[in-house]
Write a protein that holds these residues in place. Structure first.
Motif: not given
Length: 264
Positions: A110, A153, A155
């Motif tokens: 994460y 968050a 990615t």
């Protein structure tokens, strides 16, 4: 409760004040932290060398260790500060690929772009963000453990592939990843790539520089003086060593030099 642990991996060296200042910032925020130096002698500006260093070290620390990794040739630019959680470890680093070796190893991953500037030391320097961003973020994390409060968050973090050996017929061609303090030549070839390296009756030749090696030993002391040999090092890679000598200097090889292993 055990004291929280923060490790430091940088290319700052130890002759300047930089590492000491980072420790001072951390301890000002959380005096209970235990700070451990992994290394401050990553090759200057060398993101691959930093990635290899933290990738080989982090798993030997207890769960919930926070690893600060600052090898940051883009310091002060728009590259993002990252907070990463993976397999019960935390990492604070610039988003430039320096955690690529970690990304390859962890099963659960994460990442957050750190945008909550109230965790930063103000004013933020354009040249020393190890002090003003990465050290304080790690210290505040060791007090709250609330990863989501540091940012958003993501990615799409930067990563690159650690160089892999190439197989062609009975030959495997790798490269020198790094040379350690003793002059041992660490390649990217493993016994999984060439099982003959650890087979009792394995027959092979290792070509590095101008030298051909046909022996892999179990310990450095198993080699005779001035004899270049192969050895499977503690990180699982094929290394080329010289008992009580500097193999890299003797063989005339440096990082990036081709190493070819042929099975006979």
């Amino acid at each position: 409760m055990p004291r929280p642990i923060i490790t430091l991996t940088t290319d700052y060296g130890t002759s300047d004040h930089l590492v000491g200042v980072m420790k001072g910032v951390i301890l000002t925020i959380n005096p209970e932290v235990q700070i451990i130096d992994i290394t401050h002698h990553v090759l200057a500006h060398d993101i691959l060398d930093g990635a290899l260093a933290i990738g080989q070290a982090y798993k030997y620390f207890p769960p919930k260790t926070i690893h600060v990794v600052v090898v940051d040739p883009g310091v002060g630019t728009a590259r993002r500060p990252l907070l990463v959680a993976g397999d019960q470890h935390y990492f604070v680093a610039p988003d430039n690929g320096v955690l690529s070796s970690v990304y390859d190893r962890v099963e659960s991953l994460y990442a957050w772009n750190v945008i909550s500037e109230h965790y930063f030391r103000q004013p933020v320097s354009k040249t020393f963000q190890g002090r003003d961003i990465f050290a304080p973020v790690a210290a505040w994390l060791s007090k709250s453990w609330q990863t989501s409060s540091f940012g958003e968050a993501i990615t799409d973090f930067a990563r690159f592939a650690i160089p892999k050996p190439k197989v062609a017929g009975n030959a495997v061609t790798g490269i020198v990843l790094r040379v350690d303090t003793f002059g041992n030549v660490i390649t990217n070839v493993t016994p999984q790539d060439v099982p003959a390296l650890i087979a009792t009756d394995g027959k092979f030749s290792i070509r590095a520089g101008t030298v051909t090696i046909k022996k892999v030993v179990g310990t450095f002391a198993d080699a005779t003086a001035s004899e270049p040999v192969g050895i499977i090092g503690s990180s699982g890679y094929l290394e080329i060593a010289l008992n009580k000598g500097n193999a890299a200097r003797t063989l005339g090889v440096t990082r990036g030099t081709e190493v070819r292993v042929e099975v006979e």
